[in-house]
Design an enzyme around this catalytic site. Structure first.
Site, PDB file in Angstrom:
ATOM      1  N   GLY A  17       0.827  -1.198   0.000  1.00  0.00           N
ATOM      2  CA  GLY A  17       0.000   0.000   0.000  1.00  0.00           C
ATOM      3  C   GLY A  17       0.862   1.249   0.000  1.00  0.00           C
ATOM      4  O   GLY A  17       2.085   1.186  -0.104  1.00  0.00           O
ATOM      5  N   GLY A  19       0.759   5.709   1.382  1.00  0.00           N
ATOM      6  CA  GLY A  19       0.083   6.742   2.168  1.00  0.00           C
ATOM      7  C   GLY A  19       0.549   8.107   1.731  1.00  0.00           C
ATOM      8  O   GLY A  19       1.064   8.282   0.621  1.00  0.00           O
ATOM      9  N   MET A  21       3.088   9.901   2.681  1.00  0.00           N
ATOM     10  CA  MET A  21       4.516  10.174   2.565  1.00  0.00           C
ATOM     11  C   MET A  21       5.370   8.963   2.229  1.00  0.00           C
ATOM     12  O   MET A  21       6.576   9.105   2.051  1.00  0.00           O
ATOM     13  CB  MET A  21       5.031  10.839   3.838  1.00  0.00           C
ATOM     14  CG  MET A  21       4.860  10.045   5.115  1.00  0.00           C
ATOM     15  SD  MET A  21       5.251  11.006   6.596  1.00  0.00           S
ATOM     16  CE  MET A  21       6.960  10.607   6.855  1.00  0.00           C
ATOM     17  N   VAL A  24       4.487   1.137   1.354  1.00  0.00           N
ATOM     18  CA  VAL A  24       4.738   0.024   2.262  1.00  0.00           C
ATOM     19  C   VAL A  24       4.863  -1.239   1.412  1.00  0.00           C
ATOM     20  O   VAL A  24       3.996  -1.532   0.579  1.00  0.00           O
ATOM     21  CB  VAL A  24       3.623  -0.146   3.313  1.00  0.00           C
ATOM     22  CG1 VAL A  24       3.941  -1.322   4.232  1.00  0.00           C
ATOM     23  CG2 VAL A  24       3.446   1.128   4.128  1.00  0.00           C
ATOM     24  N   ASP A 137      -3.605  10.649  14.333  1.00  0.00           N
ATOM     25  CA  ASP A 137      -4.201  10.211  13.063  1.00  0.00           C
ATOM     26  C   ASP A 137      -4.877   8.852  13.218  1.00  0.00           C
ATOM     27  O   ASP A 137      -4.685   7.946  12.403  1.00  0.00           O
ATOM     28  CB  ASP A 137      -3.119  10.157  11.965  1.00  0.00           C
ATOM     29  CG  ASP A 137      -3.721  10.168  10.553  1.00  0.00           C
ATOM     30  OD1 ASP A 137      -4.883  10.599  10.391  1.00  0.00           O
ATOM     31  OD2 ASP A 137      -3.023   9.741   9.622  1.00  0.00           O
TER      32      ASP A 137
END
Length: 196
Positions: A17, A19, A21, A24, A137
């Site tokens: 995946g 995000g 910044m 992964v 978050d």
């Protein structure tokens, strides 16, 4: 990047995946064997000192959480470093789905299951809060649900130790749909923002 070996140790196998910044990847730990998840800072950010500092701070905070007295509902951080201009963070690989994906597949959960997941997330956050770490978050995509029902909180990427100086990018920090009002206004936040 698939096939790349970082620091002669972590061989990237597939992308899990991405995000705001970093990507992964699923990787193989060539030194110890077994699978790990490797978070890699986007190349455009690796030249930005602020992003690199933020990324390294996430690694240090997460290592503190992992080593202080491991909590089963926090994803463990195993290592971090840089290979040339590639900055990375190595985490335990957690097979499962994030809570957002889980809810899309399962639909509304029975109250008992929802309460169990909420309890596990609260235990993870209590552990962080005892170390004065505010996640900032908490959202479904930052909560992994394992096949056995265990929930684990991950991605302390914008977390901050309450006593540390600010080191965040100017402007809004967090995810709009899951952010406490004071955080959305750019004000100081404490553990109450995570509870919200």
């Amino acid at each position: 990047m698939i096939g790349t070996v970082l620091s002669n140790r972590y061989k990237l196998i597939s992308e899990l995946g991405s995000g705001g910044m970093a990507w992964v990847y699923l990787a193989e730990d060539l030194a110890r064997g077994g699978k790990v998840a490797v978070k890699i800072l986007y190349p455009q950010h690796s030249q930005d000192l602020l992003f690199v500092q933020r990324f390294n701070r996430e690694a240090r905070l997460s290592m503190t959480l992992s080593r202080s007295s491991p909590q089963p509902n926090v994803v463990r951080i195993l290592d971090y470093g840089a290979d040339r201009d590639t900055h990375y963070l190595v985490m335990e690989y957690v097979p499962g789905q994030d809570l957002g994906q889980f809810l899309e597949q399962q639909g509304p959960l029975p109250w008992q299951k929802a309460l169990d997941i909420a309890r596990q997330v609260a235990l993870a956050l209590r552990h962080a809060h005892q170390l004065d770490i505010v996640h900032r978050d908490v959202k479904p995509s930052n909560i992994m649900v394992l096949p056995d029902g265990t929930a684990r909180v991950l991605d302390f990427g914008i977390a901050r130790v309450q006593t540390s100086p600010h080191l965040t990018i100017a402007g809004f920090v967090g995810s709009p749909h899951y952010t406490a009002p004071e955080q959305a206004r750019g004000r100081e936040v404490d553990i109450r923002a995570d509870i919200y």
